[in-house]
Design an enzyme around this catalytic site. Structure first.
Site, PDB file in Angstrom:
ATOM      1  N   ALA A 103     -11.625   2.307   4.535  1.00  0.00           N
ATOM      2  CA  ALA A 103     -10.679   1.512   3.740  1.00  0.00           C
ATOM      3  C   ALA A 103      -9.849   2.400   2.811  1.00  0.00           C
ATOM      4  O   ALA A 103     -10.053   3.612   2.732  1.00  0.00           O
ATOM      5  CB  ALA A 103     -11.451   0.465   2.946  1.00  0.00           C
ATOM      6  N   HIS A 104      -8.951   1.753   2.095  1.00  0.00           N
ATOM      7  CA  HIS A 104      -8.014   2.490   1.244  1.00  0.00           C
ATOM      8  C   HIS A 104      -8.698   3.242   0.114  1.00  0.00           C
ATOM      9  O   HIS A 104      -9.636   2.775  -0.476  1.00  0.00           O
ATOM     10  CB  HIS A 104      -6.906   1.606   0.694  1.00  0.00           C
ATOM     11  CG  HIS A 104      -7.298   0.332   0.050  1.00  0.00           C
ATOM     12  ND1 HIS A 104      -6.365  -0.569  -0.388  1.00  0.00           N
ATOM     13  CD2 HIS A 104      -8.503  -0.211  -0.215  1.00  0.00           C
ATOM     14  CE1 HIS A 104      -6.981  -1.609  -0.898  1.00  0.00           C
ATOM     15  NE2 HIS A 104      -8.266  -1.409  -0.814  1.00  0.00           N
ATOM     16  N   ASN A 105      -8.183   4.449  -0.122  1.00  0.00           N
ATOM     17  CA  ASN A 105      -8.616   5.295  -1.227  1.00  0.00           C
ATOM     18  C   ASN A 105     -10.049   5.794  -1.120  1.00  0.00           C
ATOM     19  O   ASN A 105     -10.615   6.302  -2.092  1.00  0.00           O
ATOM     20  CB  ASN A 105      -8.383   4.590  -2.573  1.00  0.00           C
ATOM     21  CG  ASN A 105      -6.904   4.302  -2.776  1.00  0.00           C
ATOM     22  OD1 ASN A 105      -6.434   3.174  -2.585  1.00  0.00           O
ATOM     23  ND2 ASN A 105      -6.143   5.333  -3.060  1.00  0.00           N
TER      24      ASN A 105
ATOM     25  N   GLN B  57       0.860  -1.177   0.000  1.00  0.00           N
ATOM     26  CA  GLN B  57       0.000   0.000   0.000  1.00  0.00           C
ATOM     27  C   GLN B  57       0.901   1.232   0.000  1.00  0.00           C
ATOM     28  O   GLN B  57       1.438   1.631   1.031  1.00  0.00           O
ATOM     29  CB  GLN B  57      -0.952  -0.057   1.191  1.00  0.00           C
ATOM     30  CG  GLN B  57      -1.810  -1.335   1.201  1.00  0.00           C
ATOM     31  CD  GLN B  57      -2.840  -1.383   0.076  1.00  0.00           C
ATOM     32  OE1 GLN B  57      -3.704  -0.511  -0.017  1.00  0.00           O
ATOM     33  NE2 GLN B  57      -2.728  -2.377  -0.812  1.00  0.00           N
TER      34      GLN B  57
END
Lengths: 345, 345, 345
Positions: free
Chosen positions: A243-245, A202
């Protein structure tokens, strides 16, 4: 324990709120309380009509209320169009925490040589600040908190105890991070080779705007490539997972236990109730409210209130209905047949 | 790893349970196991009829069971009306943790001068105890845990590693706080001025009664004005969120991932299943059970079992039914029309 | 912040992926990006047809893609049957974290004398490693992390900052534990004596296989007697709760906010969506997928996709349908009566 270590005069309080008042200017005020529980050295407030019944008998030193209720107030009054906002401003006056902060670096804190430290910063016991970090003015780093390499923390931001900010995270000004939260842990990304998983490193970061608050034990994951972005004045409660993004627009508020899957974009001025889940890769427009524990699996393009699920009922009743849910499509088809047969009759 | 570092004789065990026994008093017992897996130096128990089939062939040194099953027991028996309670009592004998606690303050712990410390207290590596804290007798503070200013911790309470207790929190006796939990983070309170949010300083505290347990990574927020109150003997599992000014009555148990919104009151002897959500400002009376993942949006005034939601089914079947849910009101109206038409026929 | 502190040549990258390439071998590559955002010193990838439209205009130094799209690629290409897997492998090359690890024990770390330490281990500031722990080669223990007595950590495993591993936990090789997670807190077990609760000491441990990842603020509880078992290559996202004696088969993946109650067994190659809840004592076979926020209350013996719940809709529409859910059994009975009456007509 209502903390009443510090006091202010009634005149101080009126000045802080920017309102006129009609009582004893020097009266010491030692805290805030509800109309019903206020003692004679406390200020009370009326922000909800349900408590209007307590106004006539309040023992408070003064009451913060809307002008429409002023005539019924038996004690000195502080009139504001938005008394709840007045209560918020007043509450900050009585917070014992800021007065306790002592600028300086505790001898047990570990701060890398390459860290840039602003004026009046407080780094408390056993905190760790890794290489290349920049801390703005008057930042407070609570005991046991860790800030990873190359992260930046804006002026007047406070990390409570045992917070973790991972490497390469950018945090705005006046942000508050409650204990146990984690900003910048890895997003959940893996490629499958047919047999098992390969980790996708990541490589993005997290950017928190100004005036963001993140609750206890919440987590905001770092982006896979680009960053996870939390807009200015976004308020995030405890036990929330982002969560990511994910991108959250300014001024949105997320209640406890919300979970937002990867790459979903939430607009400005949205409100997500407790336990709401948003699937990944959705777009939620500005001004959307989602009620508690709803699941959102499609994008929302129109402001308004959205819901799913059904509320609890007695288990004996629920069992009968829940079993019918599994027959719902069949029920609908049977109904169509009956309709047809009655029309044909 | 079943820990079997310490042992007790069969006589010790019978004495600990307050029951008679019929075997070798000096037989060393090194642990507990299920009927099926017990070795000849372990005690087994029969607390669930589903495992009665394993009784005849057990290799256990002795079996803890209800008198009704005593006649079928091939090895020495320990008979109790509530063998599950006996198992609980016995399990504590074999817990390796208490024997490891060494009273004293680790040289790396940071303890403010103004802290009051009882007898036999253990404060482990890198723990931080801030100003004005009071620790009762035999309190254990795990490595990396932080206790904020002016908090109080009752006798024999244990904080595992990396626990955070914020300022002004009151914790009873024999409380157990698992790692990663946060007691007294700010409640989620903001006033809106039409453009954005203003923080309401959370001036209340948290009070945990005696014998409370809080699971890993759970959070209990401090009150806005008054305190968040957790009654005696309340058991809270992991990943639970309890918002500001919630009140939980004595002896209630909350399973993992429960979320309770602000100012809700839960009665005594309630049981909330995993993932249950309670909306804010509700009253739940004593003796209520809510099954897993139910959403409760209204107060409950009658003891009993409550539920919501529907269980999982094959996705292909579920899709058909879920889409019909969106037509449910229309289906009900169509049914009424058909009923009317058939009556009219 | 996309980290681009380190670079590799295009030839390095092709070699790392084991593929041929057709461009400038010495071209320095400073990172990864999407087709649309890639700069001339970044490699892009095409793993999803939705982004095929960005291929023609990409500025990337090279593109990782399936051979079927090679002919449309305007820049040097890296062709793979599974370009997403290639992206995963490449992402690891650009992760800034491993290069920063410095073997050695930080002077503020507290490591018991009886700890066994492998080669190249890094123990960072304020970490605590208790008695009897074994650390394999190249293990990294982040700042503020605590490892309880007698635990074992396999080669190349990384604990990020502020992780808690309790006593008697066994962790495999190449495991990654994100910040704030807790491995081996007590399971939730109590016996009731009619008046209140008696704690069942949790005497089991937790075993994590090789290549497991656990997300931020997740918790995996220790077993009551036997161990909680997490198989090889199991990937667990943030805010997940795994109760005592749960068994998860190899290669399964659990998204954020999943909760699994005690003693449930999940098979291999299962995928649980965000917020899914599994009741206790269930058996879920290999190859099961459960969609987000579903509640599973019964064992599943057939691979496939399972779901429950209903998606969000406009609140005004939802209210009408949700109220009908409470009448569903009655609706079904009325339909049967109507069917009967029309047949009789």
């Amino acid at each position: 324990m209502t903390h009443a270590l510090y006091h202010h005069t009634l005149a101080d309080i009126a000045r802080h709120l920017g309102v006129a008042f009609d009582g004893d200017a020097d009266k010491p005020i030692r805290g805030l309380a509800t109309l019903k529980e206020a003692k004679p050295d406390q200020v009370a407030f009326l922000t909800n009509r349900a408590y209007l019944k307590d106004l006539a008998t309040t023992q408070a030193a003064a009451v913060l209320l809307h002008p429409e209720h002023g005539k019924n107030c038996p004690v000195p009054k502080l009139e504001m169009e938005n008394p709840y906002l007045g209560y918020a401003k007043l509450s900050q006056l009585f917070d014992p925490l800021p007065a306790r902060d002592k600028p300086g670096i505790h001898p047990t804190a570990v701060v890398a040589d390459s860290v840039t430290i602003g004026k009046g910063v407080s780094i408390q016991a056993h905190a760790v600040v890794e290489e290349g970090v920049t801390l703005g003015d008057r930042v407070v780093i609570g005991a046991g908190s860790v800030i990873g390499a190359d992260s930046m923390v804006g002026d007047e931001t406070r990390l409570h105890a045992n917070v973790t900010v991972c490497h390469g995270v950018v945090i705005g000004k006046r942000v508050i991070l409650q204990s146990g939260c984690v900003i910048g842990g890895d997003g959940f990304g893996f490629a499958h080779d047919g047999a098992g998983w390969h980790k996708i490193a990541q490589l993005g970061g997290v950017v928190l705007g100004d005036d963001v608050e993140v609750g206890s034990c919440s987590s905001i994951d770092r982006g896979a490539l680009g960053d996870t972005l939390i807009g200015d004045d976004v308020k995030i409660d405890s036990q929330v997972q982002i969560a990511h993004n994910v991108i959250i627009g300014a001024h949105s508020a997320l209640a406890g236990c919300v979970g937002i899957a990867g790459s979903t974009q939430v607009g400005k001025h949205c409100m997500l109730g407790g336990g709401v889940g948003l699937s990944g890769h959705l777009t939620i427009c500005d001004g959307v409210q989602v009620t508690g524990m709803s699941l959102v699996t499609n994008s929302i393009h129109k402001p308004g209130v959205y819901s799913s699920g059904t509320g609890a009922m007695a288990n004996s009743q629920w069992r009968k209905n829940a079993v019918r849910f599994k027959q719902l499509d069949e029920i609908a088809k049977r109904l169509s047949r009956v309709e047809k047969s009655t029309r044909d009759t």
